[in-house]
Motif scaffolding. Sequence first.
Motif, mmCIF file in Angstrom:
data_model
loop_
_atom_site.group_PDB
_atom_site.id
_atom_site.type_symbol
_atom_site.label_atom_id
_atom_site.label_comp_id
_atom_site.label_asym_id
_atom_site.label_seq_id
_atom_site.Cartn_x
_atom_site.Cartn_y
_atom_site.Cartn_z
ATOM 1 N N VAL A 186 0.395 7.537 15.445
ATOM 2 C CA VAL A 186 -0.685 7.267 14.390
ATOM 3 C C VAL A 186 -0.438 7.717 13.109
ATOM 4 C CG1 VAL A 186 -3.069 7.787 13.897
ATOM 5 C CG2 VAL A 186 -2.248 7.089 16.138
ATOM 6 N N GLU A 187 0.074 8.745 12.963
ATOM 7 C CA GLU A 187 0.432 9.469 11.654
ATOM 8 C C GLU A 187 1.594 8.741 11.057
ATOM 9 O OE1 GLU A 187 0.693 13.780 9.297
ATOM 10 O OE2 GLU A 187 0.952 13.687 11.454
ATOM 11 N N THR A 188 2.551 8.450 11.705
ATOM 12 C CA THR A 188 3.826 7.763 11.202
ATOM 13 C C THR A 188 3.443 6.303 10.530
ATOM 14 O OG1 THR A 188 5.021 8.909 12.723
ATOM 15 C CG2 THR A 188 6.189 7.053 11.603
ATOM 16 N N ILE A 189 2.516 5.558 11.487
ATOM 17 C CA ILE A 189 2.138 4.406 11.063
ATOM 18 C C ILE A 189 1.195 4.390 9.665
ATOM 19 C CG2 ILE A 189 0.745 2.387 11.708
ATOM 20 C CD1 ILE A 189 1.562 3.006 14.861
ATOM 21 N N LEU A 190 0.514 5.341 9.513
ATOM 22 C CA LEU A 190 -0.509 5.309 8.420
ATOM 23 C C LEU A 190 0.314 5.890 7.118
ATOM 24 C CD1 LEU A 190 -3.588 6.941 10.012
ATOM 25 C CD2 LEU A 190 -3.229 4.701 9.672
ATOM 26 N N PHE A 191 1.370 6.522 7.496
ATOM 27 C CA PHE A 191 2.078 7.123 6.452
ATOM 28 C C PHE A 191 2.976 5.905 5.841
ATOM 29 C CE2 PHE A 191 6.177 9.283 4.937
ATOM 30 C CZ PHE A 191 5.632 9.849 3.967
ATOM 31 N N LEU A 192 3.168 4.928 6.401
ATOM 32 C CA LEU A 192 4.234 3.782 5.854
ATOM 33 C C LEU A 192 3.839 3.317 4.467
ATOM 34 C CD1 LEU A 192 4.703 1.440 9.153
ATOM 35 C CD2 LEU A 192 6.045 3.145 7.997
ATOM 36 N N ARG A 193 4.642 3.207 3.649
ATOM 37 C CA ARG A 193 4.330 2.985 2.221
ATOM 38 C C ARG A 193 3.931 1.482 1.910
ATOM 39 N NH1 ARG A 193 9.093 -0.196 0.743
ATOM 40 N NH2 ARG A 193 10.965 0.024 2.317
ATOM 41 N N TYR A 194 4.251 0.593 2.726
ATOM 42 C CA TYR A 194 3.722 -0.715 2.845
ATOM 43 C C TYR A 194 2.235 -1.027 2.442
ATOM 44 C CZ TYR A 194 8.460 -1.382 4.564
ATOM 45 O OH TYR A 194 9.993 -1.517 4.529
ATOM 46 N N TRP A 195 1.492 -0.136 3.036
ATOM 47 C CA TRP A 195 0.004 0.009 3.043
ATOM 48 C C TRP A 195 -0.446 -0.132 1.636
ATOM 49 C CZ3 TRP A 195 0.097 -2.348 6.927
ATOM 50 C CH2 TRP A 195 0.690 -2.002 8.399
ATOM 51 N N ASP A 196 0.369 0.500 0.643
ATOM 52 C CA ASP A 196 0.024 0.475 -0.851
ATOM 53 C C ASP A 196 -0.010 -0.826 -1.489
ATOM 54 O OD1 ASP A 196 -0.561 3.115 -0.774
ATOM 55 O OD2 ASP A 196 1.458 3.525 -1.192
ATOM 56 N N ASP A 197 0.756 -1.876 -0.651
ATOM 57 C CA ASP A 197 0.832 -3.138 -1.252
ATOM 58 C C ASP A 197 -0.375 -4.182 -0.908
ATOM 59 O OD1 ASP A 197 1.672 -6.097 -1.732
ATOM 60 O OD2 ASP A 197 3.816 -5.414 -1.522
ATOM 61 N N PRO A 198 -1.061 -4.701 -1.564
ATOM 62 C CA PRO A 198 -2.112 -5.379 -1.089
ATOM 63 C C PRO A 198 -1.941 -6.583 0.013
ATOM 64 C CG PRO A 198 -2.354 -5.141 -3.322
ATOM 65 C CD PRO A 198 -0.950 -4.622 -3.087
ATOM 66 N N LYS A 199 -0.782 -7.174 -0.110
ATOM 67 C CA LYS A 199 -0.226 -8.014 0.688
ATOM 68 C C LYS A 199 -0.329 -7.801 2.311
ATOM 69 C CE LYS A 199 4.809 -8.597 0.257
ATOM 70 N NZ LYS A 199 4.885 -7.863 -0.822
ATOM 71 N N PHE A 200 0.068 -6.438 2.348
ATOM 72 C CA PHE A 200 0.055 -6.045 3.856
ATOM 73 C C PHE A 200 -1.096 -5.439 4.264
ATOM 74 C CE2 PHE A 200 4.619 -5.537 2.422
ATOM 75 C CZ PHE A 200 5.192 -6.143 3.091
ATOM 76 N N GLN A 201 -2.349 -5.457 3.354
ATOM 77 C CA GLN A 201 -3.447 -4.769 4.121
ATOM 78 C C GLN A 201 -4.269 -5.560 5.031
ATOM 79 O OE1 GLN A 201 -5.545 -2.905 0.614
ATOM 80 N NE2 GLN A 201 -3.577 -1.774 -0.278
ATOM 81 N N SER A 202 -3.932 -6.770 5.121
ATOM 82 C CA SER A 202 -4.668 -7.564 5.932
ATOM 83 C C SER A 202 -4.301 -7.270 7.239
ATOM 84 C CB SER A 202 -4.605 -9.009 5.654
ATOM 85 O OG SER A 202 -3.180 -9.423 5.799
ATOM 86 N N LEU A 203 -3.075 -6.548 7.404
ATOM 87 C CA LEU A 203 -2.565 -6.408 9.006
ATOM 88 C C LEU A 203 -3.117 -5.133 9.592
ATOM 89 C CD1 LEU A 203 1.375 -6.883 8.008
ATOM 90 C CD2 LEU A 203 -0.317 -8.410 8.715
ATOM 91 N N LEU A 204 -3.852 -4.382 8.602
ATOM 92 C CA LEU A 204 -4.650 -3.134 9.107
ATOM 93 C C LEU A 204 -5.805 -3.461 9.987
ATOM 94 C CD1 LEU A 204 -4.237 -1.100 5.779
ATOM 95 C CD2 LEU A 204 -3.175 -0.519 8.068
ATOM 96 N N THR A 205 -5.484 -4.059 11.301
ATOM 97 C CA THR A 205 -6.380 -4.012 12.148
ATOM 98 C C THR A 205 -6.084 -3.553 13.455
ATOM 99 O OG1 THR A 205 -5.350 -6.087 13.301
ATOM 100 C CG2 THR A 205 -6.600 -6.638 11.423
#
Length: 340
Positions: A186-205
Motif C-alpha cells: 500500500v505504501e509503495t503504491i501511494l508513494f508513486l510519483r505519477y499521482w502528482d500528474d492530474p492525468k493519472f489521478q482518475s486511476l485512483l480507484t
Amino acid sequence: SNSKEIEAILSMEYWDDPKFQPLLTSSVWSSSSKEIESILSLKCWDDPKFQSLLTSNVWQSNSKEVETILSLKYWDDPKFQSLLTSNVWQSNSKEVETILSLKYWDDPKFQSLLTSNIWQSNPKEVEAILSLKYWDDPKFQPLLTSNIWKSNSKEIEAILSLNYWDDPKFQPLLTSNIWNSNSKEVETILFLRYWDDPKFQSLLTSGIWYSNPKEIETKLSLSCWEQYPQLLTSTIFTMKRENILGNVSLFQKYHLDGFISIRALRQDYRKQEILFQYMIDNGIPFLVETQNRGKVVRKLNPIINSTSSQRKKKYGIDMAFIMREYSDKGEGHGQFTKHP
C-alpha cells in the motif's frame, strides 16, 4: 475405529433424522461413539438457528466444547446469529465467548464485521483491531467489512497510519479491497510519483488493490499515455502490459489509432493481428459507416471489439480455426506486432 465402535456409531437412531445426515462423512471416525452420541443428543439442535452448524466440521470439537458453545447466551441476540456457521468449530468455547463478549459490538459501525470470517482470527487480534483509534474517523469506516479478517492488527494499523490518507485524492482508495494488499505494498503504491500528474489521478480507484506496485509502475510508465490519455482508466490494472503495447502498435500499424479503445486493449494482441490479416484477406473493412442524426459517421467494425464467442455466433468467424489456419501458413500471414 474398531468393528464394535463402527457398529455403535452406525446403529444410532439419530441418523434417521434428516438434519443429522450431513454429519455422515468420513470425519465421523475421528470421534468415538460416546462423543458422537453426546453431541447428537444435545437439545440445542431442535432450535433452527443452530442447525446450520450441523456439518462435518463439528467433529473438530468434543461434546463438552460443542455444548458450551451452543449454550452461550449471546446467540439469543440477533446480531450474533450471522456467526452461526460451521466456521465456528475452528475456535474453542473460550475463544468464542471472549470474542462475543467484546463491548465493541454495541457500536453499530462494527456490526458489519460480524460474519463467520471472524473465526479466522483469535480474540486478541479481534480486540486489537476493534480498539484502533482510527475507526473514529469517518473516512476509515468504509474499511469495516468482513474482508478485514484477512489481515492482522499490526498490518491494519500500519496501513491506517499512513500520512497519505490526509490527501483527498487518495481517499477513494479507502475501500475494503485494500485488505487484498499488505502495508508495504500500500505504501509503495501511494508513494508513486505519477499521482502528482492530474492525468493519472482518475486511476485512483479501489480496483488498484488487485494489482501490485511493480505492475502499476510498469503500466503508468508506458509512453503511449501521452498520445492516448483517453485510455487511462482504472481497468488498465486488469490488463496485460504486452496486450496494451501490442494493440497500440497494431492499431498504429493499420492507421486505426484514432479508433483505439479500452475494449481493444483487452484483446490478445496476437489473435487481434491474425484477425486483422483475415479481414484484409477476405475484404472485410476495418471501418464501417453509420448514420447518426443525419450525418455519416465512421466507426470501428464491431467485429474487432467482439469476443471470440460473439465473432463465431454473430459473424461466423471461428477464431480457433483461423488461428490454426494462419499459423500453418507461416510467415506469409499473421506476422505478430513486436514490442519491448
